[in-house]
Design a protein around this motif. Structure first.
Motif, PDB file in Angstrom:
ATOM      1  N   UNK A   1       8.842  54.608 -20.722  1.00  0.00           N
ATOM      2  CA  UNK A   1       9.180  53.397 -19.982  1.00  0.00           C
ATOM      3  C   UNK A   1       8.105  53.012 -18.997  1.00  0.00           C
ATOM      4  N   UNK A   2       7.556  54.003 -18.272  1.00  0.00           N
ATOM      5  CA  UNK A   2       6.487  53.705 -17.338  1.00  0.00           C
ATOM      6  C   UNK A   2       5.225  53.210 -18.027  1.00  0.00           C
ATOM      7  N   UNK A   3       4.887  53.807 -19.175  1.00  0.00           N
ATOM      8  CA  UNK A   3       3.686  53.398 -19.902  1.00  0.00           C
ATOM      9  C   UNK A   3       3.826  51.991 -20.479  1.00  0.00           C
ATOM     10  N   UNK A   4       5.014  51.646 -20.950  1.00  0.00           N
ATOM     11  CA  UNK A   4       5.232  50.300 -21.484  1.00  0.00           C
ATOM     12  C   UNK A   4       4.969  49.257 -20.400  1.00  0.00           C
ATOM     13  N   UNK A   5       5.503  49.501 -19.205  1.00  0.00           N
ATOM     14  CA  UNK A   5       5.285  48.567 -18.097  1.00  0.00           C
ATOM     15  C   UNK A   5       3.813  48.548 -17.702  1.00  0.00           C
ATOM     16  N   UNK A   6       3.187  49.715 -17.652  1.00  0.00           N
ATOM     17  CA  UNK A   6       1.811  49.826 -17.182  1.00  0.00           C
ATOM     18  C   UNK A   6       0.811  49.236 -18.174  1.00  0.00           C
ATOM     19  N   UNK A   7       0.949  49.572 -19.464  1.00  0.00           N
ATOM     20  CA  UNK A   7      -0.067  49.221 -20.448  1.00  0.00           C
ATOM     21  C   UNK A   7       0.235  47.949 -21.224  1.00  0.00           C
ATOM     22  N   UNK A   8       1.504  47.632 -21.422  1.00  0.00           N
ATOM     23  CA  UNK A   8       1.849  46.434 -22.183  1.00  0.00           C
ATOM     24  C   UNK A   8       2.175  45.241 -21.294  1.00  0.00           C
ATOM     25  N   UNK A   9       2.782  45.496 -20.155  1.00  0.00           N
ATOM     26  CA  UNK A   9       3.193  44.403 -19.265  1.00  0.00           C
ATOM     27  C   UNK A   9       2.276  44.237 -18.066  1.00  0.00           C
ATOM     28  N   UNK A  10       1.343  45.159 -17.897  1.00  0.00           N
ATOM     29  CA  UNK A  10       0.391  45.040 -16.791  1.00  0.00           C
ATOM     30  C   UNK A  10       0.975  45.283 -15.429  1.00  0.00           C
ATOM     31  N   UNK A  11       2.066  46.014 -15.353  1.00  0.00           N
ATOM     32  CA  UNK A  11       2.713  46.266 -14.070  1.00  0.00           C
ATOM     33  C   UNK A  11       2.119  47.451 -13.344  1.00  0.00           C
ATOM     34  N   UNK A  12       2.525  47.636 -12.100  1.00  0.00           N
ATOM     35  CA  UNK A  12       2.065  48.770 -11.298  1.00  0.00           C
ATOM     36  C   UNK A  12       3.084  49.028 -10.199  1.00  0.00           C
ATOM     37  N   UNK A  13       2.933  50.155  -9.528  1.00  0.00           N
ATOM     38  CA  UNK A  13       3.780  50.458  -8.381  1.00  0.00           C
ATOM     39  C   UNK A  13       5.243  50.546  -8.729  1.00  0.00           C
ATOM     40  N   UNK A  14       6.064  49.744  -8.035  1.00  0.00           N
ATOM     41  CA  UNK A  14       7.505  49.803  -8.218  1.00  0.00           C
ATOM     42  C   UNK A  14       7.942  49.381  -9.612  1.00  0.00           C
ATOM     43  N   UNK A  15       7.192  48.478 -10.246  1.00  0.00           N
ATOM     44  CA  UNK A  15       7.569  48.056 -11.594  1.00  0.00           C
ATOM     45  C   UNK A  15       7.417  49.209 -12.584  1.00  0.00           C
ATOM     46  N   UNK A  16       6.396  50.051 -12.409  1.00  0.00           N
ATOM     47  CA  UNK A  16       6.248  51.236 -13.266  1.00  0.00           C
ATOM     48  C   UNK A  16       7.392  52.204 -13.015  1.00  0.00           C
ATOM     49  N   UNK A  17       7.764  52.389 -11.743  1.00  0.00           N
ATOM     50  CA  UNK A  17       8.896  53.260 -11.422  1.00  0.00           C
ATOM     51  C   UNK A  17      10.179  52.740 -12.053  1.00  0.00           C
ATOM     52  N   UNK A  18      10.384  51.422 -12.001  1.00  0.00           N
ATOM     53  CA  UNK A  18      11.572  50.835 -12.625  1.00  0.00           C
ATOM     54  C   UNK A  18      11.545  51.041 -14.137  1.00  0.00           C
ATOM     55  N   UNK A  19      10.360  50.891 -14.749  1.00  0.00           N
ATOM     56  CA  UNK A  19      10.241  51.128 -16.178  1.00  0.00           C
ATOM     57  C   UNK A  19      10.567  52.565 -16.539  1.00  0.00           C
ATOM     58  N   UNK A  20      10.114  53.527 -15.724  1.00  0.00           N
ATOM     59  CA  UNK A  20      10.426  54.935 -15.972  1.00  0.00           C
ATOM     60  C   UNK A  20      11.921  55.189 -15.867  1.00  0.00           C
TER      61      UNK A  20
END
Length: 346
Positions: free
Chosen positions: A116-135
């Motif tokens: 979940x964190x990698x999808x937000x980070x690498x596919x959606x370009x998110x960081x910080x809290x958005x990566x935590x939410x994805x995880x």
């Protein structure tokens, strides 16, 4: 092993305590706090222990207070709270599955959070809290998939472990694909996050993991008796009036939520959820999940690993590197011991 137990009653609540378990848990908490004070004191700007205490009380100079409270305290607090959350999560799952490998690491929950964190980070370009939410979302979705795949007139422990291992393997392959296809900068960022670290912790992360523990501990205490019964098997649990499937689902959701928030805050830190409950059980020599002792052991392990990574080893290593190395040694020892006894772990 002493069978003596003390019962504490508060209103309609009752809690049975074993003196050895209380003593072991207290010593582990004190050891974790002692290492935490050392972590607050040492660094590029050394702070005497007395100044650390004054900083925590708000009476030290502005410079010292900033170093201790703003730079070091969040890291130390996150390490202790994440370790406690992982210890509790592992204790619940190992008790539910009646298997020492039944931890979030092995049944795919940590890997699901990483996905979940990698999808937000690498596919959606998110960081910080958005990566935590994805995880967080990734961990919860992974558990739902594993539970549904394992469900056949109930989710039996062996099926949960086996389905978790299968789903985890597929998610690892997907994570590898994401990293391979990512740009160099994104791939390097993903690798750093996958190691697991408390280096950049802030008070926001402290509030998130602390809030999760405050919210989830009361229902865990409520279902503590059911957890003890389920660890003996469904037939024994039903004979004592426990609704096995409902209780198992509620307890599993509590465990998943703790693992999800811990991973969202610090990344997928390996082996703490696996080792902490087993080590706590060996020290307390008490049957059952040993939730309190597992939490204390998890806090101690992660705090000590952070100290080892920062001060004992020649490099300032993320805590996930240390826990992976120590966890690999522990897993080898565990497997060798179980094989010598002629037991099968799955």
């Amino acid at each position: 092993m002493s069978a003596r137990r003390a019962t504490v009653r508060v209103g309609g609540w009752s809690l049975r305590l074993r003196p050895r378990t209380v003593a072991v848990s207290s010593l582990l908490v004190l050891a974790a706090l002692a290492i935490a004070v050392v972590n607050l004191s040492t660094g590029d700007f050394p702070v005497p222990f007395g100044e650390v205490v004054r900083s925590l009380l708000g009476t030290a100079s502005d410079g010292t207070g900033y170093v201790v409270r703003e730079l070091r305290l969040p890291r130390v607090a996150v390490a202790m709270l994440v370790g406690a959350a992982l210890g509790i999560s592992g204790a619940i799952f190992q008790s539910l599955t009646r298997n020492p490998l039944g931890s979030p690491d092995f049944i795919g929950l940590t890997v699901g959070a990483a996905t979940g964190g990698l999808v937000v980070m690498l596919l959606l370009g998110g960081s910080g809290l958005s990566v935590a939410a994805g995880a967080l979302v990734g961990c919860l979705v992974t558990f739902a998939v594993i539970y549904l795949l394992a469900f056949r007139r109930g989710a039996q422990p062996v099926r949960l472990v086996l389905m978790g291992i299968g789903v985890s393997t597929m998610l690892v392959a997907f994570d590898t694909l994401l990293i391979v296809r990512a740009k160099l900068e994104g791939a390097m960022q993903a690798h750093r996050w996958l190691i697991g670290s408390v280096n950049s912790s802030t008070m926001l992360e402290v509030a998130l993991i602390g809030g999760a523990l405050v919210v989830l501990l009361p229902p865990l205490v409520r279902y503590g008796r059911e957890l003890e019964m389920l660890s003996l098997g469904d037939e024994a649990a039903v004979a004592h009036g426990v609704r096995a499937e409902r209780s198992r689902l509620v307890l599993a959701v509590i465990s998943v939520a703790l693992a999800a928030v811990a991973t969202a805050v610090a990344g997928p830190i390996a082996f703490v959820a696996l080792a902490a409950p087993q080590l706590a059980s060996r020290l307390t020599r008490a049957p059952g999940a040993n939730i309190g002792a597992a939490a204390a052991m998890g806090a101690f392990l992660l705090t000590a690993s952070d100290w080892i990574g920062r001060r004992v080893l020649p490099l300032d290593l993320p805590v996930g590197v240390v826990t992976a190395a120590l966890g690999g040694l522990y897993l080898t020892w565990l497997l060798a011991g179980e094989w010598r006894r002629g037991r099968q772990l799955v």
